[in-house]
Design an enzyme around this catalytic site. Structure first.
Site, PDB file in Angstrom:
ATOM      1  N   ILE B 214       0.816  -1.210   0.000  1.00 27.43           N
ATOM      2  CA  ILE B 214       0.000   0.000   0.000  1.00 27.43           C
ATOM      3  C   ILE B 214       0.855   1.269   0.000  1.00 27.43           C
ATOM      4  O   ILE B 214       0.497   2.276  -0.601  1.00 27.43           O
ATOM      5  CB  ILE B 214      -1.002  -0.036   1.189  1.00 27.43           C
ATOM      6  CG1 ILE B 214      -2.187   0.889   0.929  1.00 27.43           C
ATOM      7  CG2 ILE B 214      -0.355   0.262   2.513  1.00 27.43           C
ATOM      8  CD1 ILE B 214      -3.300   0.227   0.180  1.00 27.43           C
ATOM      9  N   CYS B 215       2.068   1.194   0.627  1.00 23.67           N
ATOM     10  CA  CYS B 215       2.894   2.411   0.654  1.00 23.67           C
ATOM     11  C   CYS B 215       3.435   2.741  -0.741  1.00 23.67           C
ATOM     12  O   CYS B 215       3.580   3.907  -1.100  1.00 23.67           O
ATOM     13  CB  CYS B 215       4.023   2.293   1.677  1.00 23.67           C
ATOM     14  SG  CYS B 215       5.126   0.927   1.359  1.00 23.67           S
ATOM     15  N   THR B 216       3.711   1.698  -1.547  1.00 26.19           N
ATOM     16  CA  THR B 216       4.137   1.933  -2.928  1.00 26.19           C
ATOM     17  C   THR B 216       3.003   2.602  -3.704  1.00 26.19           C
ATOM     18  O   THR B 216       3.215   3.571  -4.435  1.00 26.19           O
ATOM     19  CB  THR B 216       4.512   0.609  -3.615  1.00 26.19           C
ATOM     20  OG1 THR B 216       5.538  -0.017  -2.871  1.00 26.19           O
ATOM     21  CG2 THR B 216       4.972   0.830  -5.035  1.00 26.19           C
TER      22      THR B 216
END
Ligand SMILES: [Zn+2]
Lengths: 525, 432
Positions: B214-216
């Site tokens: 999700i951070c990507t």
């Protein structure tokens, strides 16, 4: 999934597309495999099938559904009660007595109104006698259990003319089956090879090297440091290593371990996955980028010899000749760079920057490559791009004639040793075919089949026990065309036909032999 | 005339002379590799044509082929279950459907087509879920063939058929034949519940689905896929609130495509297309008629051999790769000792002493040979965490942040269940 998108990716991203049209929606699941180019080739194809028995209609079903352009069924038979029982493209008792080809064409066409099909009820022999060029007017011909005398005539005719279409020969009896593709030459640009082209980390191009060396880890903040792509990390580390090792990459296991350790030592904390990635990808530093041996071999192809080349009208060989010169004359003597970059731990800016470096270099090398192309030949830019993108997976196949395998003693005894069961099935099916000529209408005995096998391989040849099993199955049900065997062949043969027509993926080289008792397949010859 | 007026060789009034001429050649005579117990001739023909009842799960790419093959080989009492309706993208391979059928239930249209084309065959459709049916329903069949694209549904039917086996009743063992395809590749296998390796035994052979952190997606997009995930996972709920994303709705895909396209442009990422957007959000698997034909035929051939004993059957796994020539591999997949469905033994796992219940649950979801989504956990004495009902979920939620080691002693047992799977997994927990 991503691979098949490649074409759209490169061409259609500057403007927003509208939702796909009806045809694209219908073919969506296959366009993801062979893209618009493969589909266009299918739609231009004209297929001839020399029967409308259950196996033939099963094959055609799997060609009509994906949308070939046109097919012809050549069959003068009328539907028998047995046909009506085992063929899905007949309407049971309602079809009995009618032309088998006409019934089959009608029911096959119901599946896809984008396809055209005709039933030709002339006899094979009359066409062979009076109009044999007709056979060469197709893209591909498929035969199932064709009478051996006719098969020989057809295979001779098609092999004597280098522009004649490929012929797929299918034979089956009950649970046993085989097929073979007779063709002259088959070139493949899009083999959909599963190996990725080199990133050239061991031989970095100037802009890549320059950028990697310009990076100063000390000055980076923690975000930048943890998002430096592994490609830069490795290129930079290699330069440093070479300086202190007389210009050589890490060679011994110990040196390689040390190199990897050096990379991990750059990590500021264990959360920096990019350095872990670099360590895992370190093999790219010593796996030397050179022309893959399979491609180097293609450079010796007779079609590249000056005289042959001039006559050859196939763009493929013009491209291959240019590729050969490129690898010979342009440093660092590798295949042209492709701009395909795998995903890696990086922030958007540095990844996109890296991608652009690769893209720019690939464009430069493409421009050099183009200077090697014969000026008198006009080749589509799209084809050049496709060729360069897939250069590491190119293939040139040269086919053999039907029946050549048995005459090649070495290949044959090799097959007998490695695949005894399948070789015996192949022999037994040949023996069965021969008996239909020698003793038409007589049920073959095991003894007669064995005699025929020995006539093929030579008296005194030692044959494995598997021969008795193959012969026993054929004696049990010589003329049985089981619906499941027909359906399975329908799938396998259609797959190969699609590969031949689209020139994508790689077709079989030899005889595919299928045993539906153990459920095994093997390729001989 | 008496109703039981025996027809020769298991034929019925709808059969015509020589209808089964081809198939009968292998039913009237054994071959060299036929088991000696084979009852050549009338008995086996009658069983196949009058008595054998077979269930086909799935009326899609494999299901259409399976139904046609079974009907032609002489199965006359066929049932089919499918919960889907026909989509235009099915028409490149699901050959019993026409453009006018789009929107109609697959099971019903397929059943009608087969009955029209192959006289005398009765196909009974059920438009719904396999989970709607109970043991009694599945007990009526002699064989089950599965042509599904859902891992979850396969795990369910596999576990159901294994749990139905009663060692005192040989009839309770229902052979399960399972097929699957992806592009030019596929596999067919024969599962004899409790005897051979089962579907759950081979869970680790599945390809891991691609997931993006999700951070990507939120911070460092690099690929077009990242932009598409951003549109569907983050932007859709933000803009549409409670309205559920329908990946079959072209309007919804168009919206995602537009949003993803804009984001890609902002980040200079190339390659967001309509088709890629659909592919990512729907997890589209390439599918062609020819591969489905091969795998369905392999499955039906096994069903035919098992039903008739006319030849030995597959032991037990056939894998096909058609991208480079015709490559296949036939092998015996072995039972997994700790298989939660057919193994019986509890699975021992070692986890860090500091792990929370939440971390353990994440591992259970991701570990290749477990893959239990939304697990509920309990010890023999008390619940640890339950996903349902809401009150119990609320009461057990505080445990999520507790250490497992505070709730379960070393060597202690934890039972894992999930509403999507009809079995439970027993874990013996140790700490490192
Ligand atoms: Zn199991």
């Amino acid at each position: 999934m991503v691979d098949t998108e490649s074409q759209d990716i490169e061409t259609a991203t500057t403007t927003l597309q509208s939702a796909p049209d009806a045809k694209t929606r219908r073919y969506d699941r296959q366009l993801r495999l062979w893209a618009a180019t493969g589909q266009a080739a299918l739609e231009l194809s004209r297929i001839l099938v020399l029967s409308s028995d259950a196996t033939s209609t099963s094959i055609l079903k799997n060609l009509v559904l994906p949308g070939i352009g046109h097919f012809t069924i050549l069959d003068d038979a009328r539907v028998s009660p047995a046909d009506a029982g085992n063929n899905f493209f007949l309407e049971g008792p309602r079809s009995i007595g009618k032309s088998r080809a006409e019934e089959a064409v009608r029911l096959l066409l119901e599946m896809n109104d984008g396809v055209q099909g005709v039933a030709d009820t002339r006899s094979f022999d009359s066409i062979m006698d009076t109009d044999k060029d007709w056979f060469s007017s197709f893209t591909l011909i498929i035969s199932h259990n064709l009478h051996p005398t006719r098969l020989d005539k057809l295979s001779n005719l098609l092999s004597s003319n280098s522009s004649a279409p490929p012929l797929i020969i299918v034979r089956s009896s009950a649970f046993l089956a085989e097929f073979f593709i007779q063709f002259h030459e088959h070139t493949i640009i899009e083999s959909h090879s599963e190996t990725a082209p080199s990133l050239r980390i061991d031989k970095p191009f100037p802009a890549l090297l320059q950028h990697a060396l310009s990076l100063d880890y000390e000055k980076m903040d923690s975000t930048e440091h943890g998002h430096t792509p592994y490609v830069y990390i490795l290129v930079k580390a290699m330069e440093g290593w070479k300086k202190s090792h007389g210009g050589n990459p890490p060679k011994t296991t110990d040196e390689r371990k040390e190199f990897k350790k050096g990379i991990l030592a750059l990590q500021r904390n264990i959360d920096e996955e990019n350095f872990e990635e670099a360590e895992a990808q370190a093999y790219r530093c010593w796996a030397e980028t050179k022309v893959p041996s399979e491609i180097a071999q293609l450079f010796n192809d007779p079609a590249l010899e000056p005289a042959a080349h001039a006559q050859s009208r196939q763009p493929f060989f013009h491209l291959l000749a240019a590729l050969k010169r490129f690898t010979e004359e342009v440093e660092p003597h590798t295949l042209p760079l492709t701009s395909t970059l795998p995903d890696m731990k990086a922030d958007t800016t540095s990844y996109i920057h890296l991608q652009r470096l690769y893209k720019a270099r690939a464009e430069e090398e493409k421009a050099i490559f183009q200077t090697f192309l014969d000026k008198n030949v006009d080749i589509d830019e799209d084809v050049i791009d496709l060729f360069l993108k897939n250069a590491h997976g190119l293939q040139v196949l040269r086919g053999r004639r039907w029946g050549e395998f048995e005459r090649d003693t070495d290949a044959f005894s090799g097959a007998l040793a490695s695949y005894p069961k399948e070789t015996c099935i192949h022999l037994a099916l040949s023996a069965l075919a021969n008996l239909t000529v020698k003793q038409p209408g007589v049920a073959p005995t095991a003894e007669a089949l064995r005699g025929e096998v020995l006539a093929i391989v030579g008296q005194g040849t030692e044959l494995p026990d598997a021969l008795d099993e193959a012969i026993g199955e054929l004696e049990r049900a010589p003329a049985a065309e089981l619906p499941n065997t027909a359906a399975l062949l329908g799938g396998l043969v259609a797959q190969e036909a699609i590969k031949m027509i689209t020139k994508q993926y790689v077709p079989i080289k030899g005889y595919a032999v299928i045993d539906l008792i153990d459920t095994t397949t093997a390729t001989l010859g | 005339m008496s109703l039981s007026a025996a027809q020769p060789n298991g034929t019925s009034p709808s059969d015509w002379q020589d209808r089964y001429w081809h198939v009968d050649q292998v039913l009237e005579k054994p071959g060299p590799r036929t088991d000696p117990s084979f009852l050549a001739g009338r008995e086996v023909q009658e069983f196949l044509r009058d008595k054998c009842k077979i269930l086909v799960i799935g009326a899609g790419g494999l299901g259409c082929e399976i139904l046609a093959n079974l009907a032609l080989t002489g199965f006359k009492d066929i049932h089919v279950i499918d919960m889907d309706t026909i989509d235009v993208s099915n028409l490149n391979r699901q050959f019993l459907f026409r453009p006018a059928d789009v929107g109609k239930p697959k099971a019903i249209v397929a059943a009608e087509f087969i009955m029209n084309r192959v006289p005398g065959v009765i196909v009974t459709p059920y438009y719904g879920k396999i989970q709607d049916k109970d043991h009694e329903y599945y007990m009526q069949f002699n064989l089950v063939i599965c042509g599904l694209d859902s891992v979850e549904a396969r795990r369910w039917i596999n576990a159901t058929l294994v749990s139905m086996v009663d060692s005192d009743n040989p009839e309770s063992l229902k052979p399960l034949i399972d097929g699957g395809t992806e592009g030019f590749k596929g596999q067919a296998r024969v599962i004899l519940p409790t005897i051979t390796s089962c579907y759950e035994c081979s869970l680790d052979m599945l390809n891991k689905p691609t997931t993006f952190p999700i951070c990507t997606i939120a911070n460092t997009p690099r690929l077009p896929e990242h932009c598409i995930e951003w549109a569907s996972v983050l932007e859709w709920p933000k803009v549409h609130g409670d309205q559920k994303l329908d990946t079959d709705d072209p309007e919804h895909i168009s919206w995602l495509y537009g949003v993803a396209f804009k984001r890609a442009k902002e980040f200079n990422i190339e390659g967001v297309t309509w088709s890629l957007t659909q592919g990512v959000v729907k997890n589209v698997i390439p599918a062609i008629a020819s591969t489905n034909a091969v795998i369905a035929a392999a499955c039906c051939n096994e069903a035919f051999k098992i039903a008739t004993s006319s030849a030995a059957y597959l032991n037990n796994y056939f894998m096909l790769i058609g991208t480079d020539g015709v490559y296949s591999y036939t092998f015996e997949h072995e039972k997994r000792e700790h298989c939660p469905v057919c193994g019986g033994e509890a699975l021992e796992i070692s986890i860090n002493h500091d792990w929370t219940v939440e971390q353990l649950m994440e591992m259970l979801t991701e570990k290749q040979d477990i893959q239990i989504k939304k697990p509920s956990l309990s010890t023999p004495l008390k619940p640890i965490y339950f996903q349902q009902p809401p009150q119990l979920e609320k009461n057990t939620r505080p445990n999520l942040e507790k250490k497992v080691s505070d709730l379960v002693a070393a060597g202690g047992e934890v039972t894992v269940t999930s509403t999507t799977l009809p079995f439970s997994l027993s874990l013996i927990i140790n700490y490192t």
